[in-house]
Design a protein around this motif. Structure first.
Motif, PDB file in Angstrom:
ATOM      1  N   ALA A  61       0.840  -1.208   0.000  1.00  0.00           N
ATOM      2  CA  ALA A  61       0.000   0.000   0.000  1.00  0.00           C
ATOM      3  C   ALA A  61       0.867   1.247   0.000  1.00  0.00           C
ATOM      4  O   ALA A  61       1.977   1.248   0.533  1.00  0.00           O
ATOM      5  N   GLY A  62       0.347   2.294  -0.600  1.00  0.00           N
ATOM      6  CA  GLY A  62       0.994   3.604  -0.543  1.00  0.00           C
ATOM      7  C   GLY A  62       0.053   4.573   0.149  1.00  0.00           C
ATOM      8  O   GLY A  62      -1.170   4.389   0.109  1.00  0.00           O
ATOM      9  N   ASN A  63       0.604   5.584   0.800  1.00  0.00           N
ATOM     10  CA  ASN A  63      -0.278   6.561   1.439  1.00  0.00           C
ATOM     11  C   ASN A  63       0.495   7.795   1.880  1.00  0.00           C
ATOM     12  O   ASN A  63       1.705   7.733   2.128  1.00  0.00           O
ATOM     13  N   PHE A  64      -0.212   8.890   1.930  1.00  0.00           N
ATOM     14  CA  PHE A  64       0.282  10.138   2.529  1.00  0.00           C
ATOM     15  C   PHE A  64      -0.960  10.949   2.837  1.00  0.00           C
ATOM     16  O   PHE A  64      -2.045  10.659   2.325  1.00  0.00           O
ATOM     17  N   VAL A  65      -0.800  11.935   3.701  1.00  0.00           N
ATOM     18  CA  VAL A  65      -1.943  12.783   4.059  1.00  0.00           C
ATOM     19  C   VAL A  65      -1.935  14.009   3.155  1.00  0.00           C
ATOM     20  O   VAL A  65      -0.938  14.729   3.096  1.00  0.00           O
ATOM     21  N   CYS A  66      -3.013  14.211   2.418  1.00  0.00           N
ATOM     22  CA  CYS A  66      -3.118  15.381   1.537  1.00  0.00           C
ATOM     23  C   CYS A  66      -4.598  15.611   1.217  1.00  0.00           C
ATOM     24  O   CYS A  66      -5.272  14.698   0.747  1.00  0.00           O
ATOM     25  N   ARG A  67      -5.081  16.800   1.515  1.00  0.00           N
ATOM     26  CA  ARG A  67      -6.486  17.088   1.179  1.00  0.00           C
ATOM     27  C   ARG A  67      -6.670  17.127  -0.334  1.00  0.00           C
ATOM     28  O   ARG A  67      -5.763  17.510  -1.078  1.00  0.00           O
ATOM     29  N   ALA A  68      -7.868  16.739  -0.767  1.00  0.00           N
ATOM     30  CA  ALA A  68      -8.150  16.581  -2.193  1.00  0.00           C
ATOM     31  C   ALA A  68      -7.841  17.849  -2.987  1.00  0.00           C
ATOM     32  O   ALA A  68      -7.361  17.782  -4.119  1.00  0.00           O
ATOM     33  N   GLU A  69      -8.091  19.014  -2.400  1.00  0.00           N
ATOM     34  CA  GLU A  69      -7.895  20.254  -3.170  1.00  0.00           C
ATOM     35  C   GLU A  69      -6.413  20.470  -3.503  1.00  0.00           C
ATOM     36  O   GLU A  69      -6.101  21.206  -4.425  1.00  0.00           O
ATOM     37  N   ASN A  70      -5.525  19.815  -2.755  1.00  0.00           N
ATOM     38  CA  ASN A  70      -4.081  19.955  -3.021  1.00  0.00           C
ATOM     39  C   ASN A  70      -3.480  18.746  -3.718  1.00  0.00           C
ATOM     40  O   ASN A  70      -2.269  18.706  -3.968  1.00  0.00           O
ATOM     41  N   LEU A  71      -4.307  17.765  -3.997  1.00  0.00           N
ATOM     42  CA  LEU A  71      -3.809  16.481  -4.519  1.00  0.00           C
ATOM     43  C   LEU A  71      -3.794  16.506  -6.047  1.00  0.00           C
ATOM     44  O   LEU A  71      -4.802  16.838  -6.665  1.00  0.00           O
ATOM     45  N   SER A  72      -2.661  16.141  -6.649  1.00  0.00           N
ATOM     46  CA  SER A  72      -2.580  16.117  -8.112  1.00  0.00           C
ATOM     47  C   SER A  72      -3.229  14.836  -8.629  1.00  0.00           C
ATOM     48  O   SER A  72      -3.349  13.846  -7.888  1.00  0.00           O
ATOM     49  N   PRO A  73      -3.635  14.849  -9.913  1.00  0.00           N
ATOM     50  CA  PRO A  73      -4.174  13.613 -10.498  1.00  0.00           C
ATOM     51  C   PRO A  73      -3.200  12.450 -10.335  1.00  0.00           C
ATOM     52  O   PRO A  73      -3.607  11.319 -10.048  1.00  0.00           O
ATOM     53  N   ASN A  74      -1.921  12.733 -10.472  1.00  0.00           N
ATOM     54  CA  ASN A  74      -0.913  11.668 -10.346  1.00  0.00           C
ATOM     55  C   ASN A  74      -0.809  11.167  -8.908  1.00  0.00           C
ATOM     56  O   ASN A  74      -0.577   9.975  -8.666  1.00  0.00           O
ATOM     57  N   GLY A  75      -0.980  12.072  -7.959  1.00  0.00           N
ATOM     58  CA  GLY A  75      -0.938  11.677  -6.549  1.00  0.00           C
ATOM     59  C   GLY A  75      -2.104  10.765  -6.208  1.00  0.00           C
ATOM     60  O   GLY A  75      -1.933   9.734  -5.541  1.00  0.00           O
ATOM     61  N   PHE A  76      -3.300  11.136  -6.653  1.00  0.00           N
ATOM     62  CA  PHE A  76      -4.475  10.286  -6.447  1.00  0.00           C
ATOM     63  C   PHE A  76      -4.258   8.939  -7.124  1.00  0.00           C
ATOM     64  O   PHE A  76      -4.471   7.868  -6.550  1.00  0.00           O
ATOM     65  N   GLY A  77      -3.775   9.014  -8.376  1.00  0.00           N
ATOM     66  CA  GLY A  77      -3.589   7.797  -9.174  1.00  0.00           C
ATOM     67  C   GLY A  77      -2.530   6.876  -8.598  1.00  0.00           C
ATOM     68  O   GLY A  77      -2.684   5.644  -8.643  1.00  0.00           O
ATOM     69  N   ALA A  78      -1.467   7.435  -8.024  1.00  0.00           N
ATOM     70  CA  ALA A  78      -0.380   6.580  -7.500  1.00  0.00           C
ATOM     71  C   ALA A  78      -0.912   5.650  -6.419  1.00  0.00           C
ATOM     72  O   ALA A  78      -0.612   4.447  -6.394  1.00  0.00           O
ATOM     73  N   VAL A  79      -1.739   6.186  -5.526  1.00  0.00           N
ATOM     74  CA  VAL A  79      -2.246   5.362  -4.416  1.00  0.00           C
ATOM     75  C   VAL A  79      -3.293   4.359  -4.914  1.00  0.00           C
ATOM     76  O   VAL A  79      -3.292   3.188  -4.510  1.00  0.00           O
ATOM     77  N   VAL A  80      -4.161   4.798  -5.809  1.00  0.00           N
ATOM     78  CA  VAL A  80      -5.141   3.852  -6.376  1.00  0.00           C
ATOM     79  C   VAL A  80      -4.420   2.751  -7.164  1.00  0.00           C
ATOM     80  O   VAL A  80      -4.790   1.569  -7.100  1.00  0.00           O
ATOM     81  N   ASP A  81      -3.360   3.136  -7.872  1.00  0.00           N
ATOM     82  CA  ASP A  81      -2.610   2.138  -8.660  1.00  0.00           C
ATOM     83  C   ASP A  81      -1.937   1.101  -7.764  1.00  0.00           C
ATOM     84  O   ASP A  81      -1.925  -0.082  -8.076  1.00  0.00           O
ATOM     85  N   ILE A  82      -1.357   1.554  -6.651  1.00  0.00           N
ATOM     86  CA  ILE A  82      -0.671   0.608  -5.752  1.00  0.00           C
ATOM     87  C   ILE A  82      -1.699  -0.249  -5.020  1.00  0.00           C
ATOM     88  O   ILE A  82      -1.637  -1.492  -5.046  1.00  0.00           O
ATOM     89  N   ASP A  83      -2.651   0.411  -4.357  1.00  0.00           N
ATOM     90  CA  ASP A  83      -3.552  -0.316  -3.443  1.00  0.00           C
ATOM     91  C   ASP A  83      -4.582  -1.138  -4.225  1.00  0.00           C
ATOM     92  O   ASP A  83      -4.660  -2.365  -4.055  1.00  0.00           O
TER      93      ASP A  83
END
Ligand code: HXC
Length: 260
Positions: free
Chosen positions: A96-118
């Motif tokens: 699993a991958g994870n970090f704390v970041c509110r959605a308004e500051n999260l890049s598409p790649n940041g969202f995608g990285a965690v969905v891709d891993i988990d």
């Protein structure tokens, strides 16, 4: 579990993310119950100490480095497991991958990285394991989290990924039950002594989690490993498609499990 030993005697398990934290604990619990274990994660140096500990239990153990986002690399890990340990009975999807970041500051790649891993990583490994599990029956355990049960702030990416994993658990339980494959999950809350809790929570949120937990403490790695042992053993032979919450009842009382 002192009442019965060798719950997994003669079995072979593959544990993704098995070099550290909860999944290292699960791998060691499995080995203590007679299971040979393969572990995988992105970096071999994270796996080598855990493999040494697994071998010290007297069981066979191996490590293979792979990124679960890469289906070809995942196929390679499954092939090495079969080549070296001879079969596959149990798959634990813990990478699993994870970090704390509110959605308004999260890049598409940041969202995608965690969905891709988990989420996608869980799919890739489970799909690649199917032919070997199907050969004689087996068990899949997906490590989820209580994050999606409430609106856990700063976790839009991880909560969405874990919710997807819970859905996959239910669907595959139905599709693969007829093959003699049980598919279940575990949803821990914060677990003491893990990298996730160290990196993702503040002292204040850890204190709140202990105060709000009906059992008055944080989970230990052993709490989660014992649940994994149960779900992957014959003790749970008719348990299929569930995600077992192992958080002492915390999520029923609080959403404050992260520092954000
Ligand atoms: C915002 C971030 C970020 C952060 C990474 N990104 N860290 N965005 N805040 N802190 C963004 C990057 O900017 C980039 O987007 C994208 O994510 C991919 O980052 P990379 O570093 O290029 O990718 P990669 O190395 O492949 O993966 C990053 C990672 C991973 C997902 C952060 O390295 C990771 O999670 N490692 C830690 C593993 C771990 O501790 N797992 C245990 C989880 S415990 P851009 O747009 O810039 O390209 C857990 C339990 C939860 O989940 C429950 C606790 C209570």
């Amino acid at each position: 579990m002192s009442f019965q030993s060798d719950l997994l005697k003669g079995h072979v398990a593959l544990v993704t993310g098995g070099g550290t934290g909860i999944c290292r604990g699960i791998a060691l619990a499995f080995a203590a119950h007679g299971c040979d274990v393969a572990i995988t994660s992105r970096r071999l140096e994270h796996l080598e100490p855990a493999v040494a500990e697994l071998r010290a239990t007297g069981r066979r153990a191996m490590a293979a480095a792979a990124d679960v986002r890469d289906p070809a690399a995942v196929e390679g890990v499954i092939s090495s497991t079969i080549a070296e340990l001879g079969r596959l009975d149990i798959l634990v999807n813990g990478a699993a991958g994870n970090f704390v970041c509110r959605a308004e500051n999260l890049s598409p790649n940041g969202f995608g990285a965690v969905v891709d891993i988990d989420l996608k990583g869980t799919f890739h490994v489970t799909r690649a394991a199917l032919p070997h599990l199907k050969a004689h029956g087996g068990s899949v355990l997906n490590i989820s989290a209580t994050l999606p049960y409430l609106g856990t702030m700063g976790q839009s990416h991880a909560a969405a990924a874990k919710a997807g994993i819970d859905s996959l658990t239910r669907t595959l339980a139905c599709e693969w039950g007829p093959y003699g494959i049980r598919v279940n999950g575990i949803a821990p809350g914060p677990v003491e002594g893990t990298e996730g809790v160290r990196r993702l929570t503040s002292e204040q949120s850890r204190d709140a989690a202990i105060r709000d937990c009906p059992l008055g403490r944080m989970a230990t790695i052993d709490d989660v490993a014992n649940a994994a042992l149960y779900l992957c053993s014959n003790a749970a032979s008719f348990v299929n498609g569930v995600t077992l919450v192992v958080d002492g009842g915390l999520w029923l009382r609080s959403s404050r499990i992260l520092g954000d």
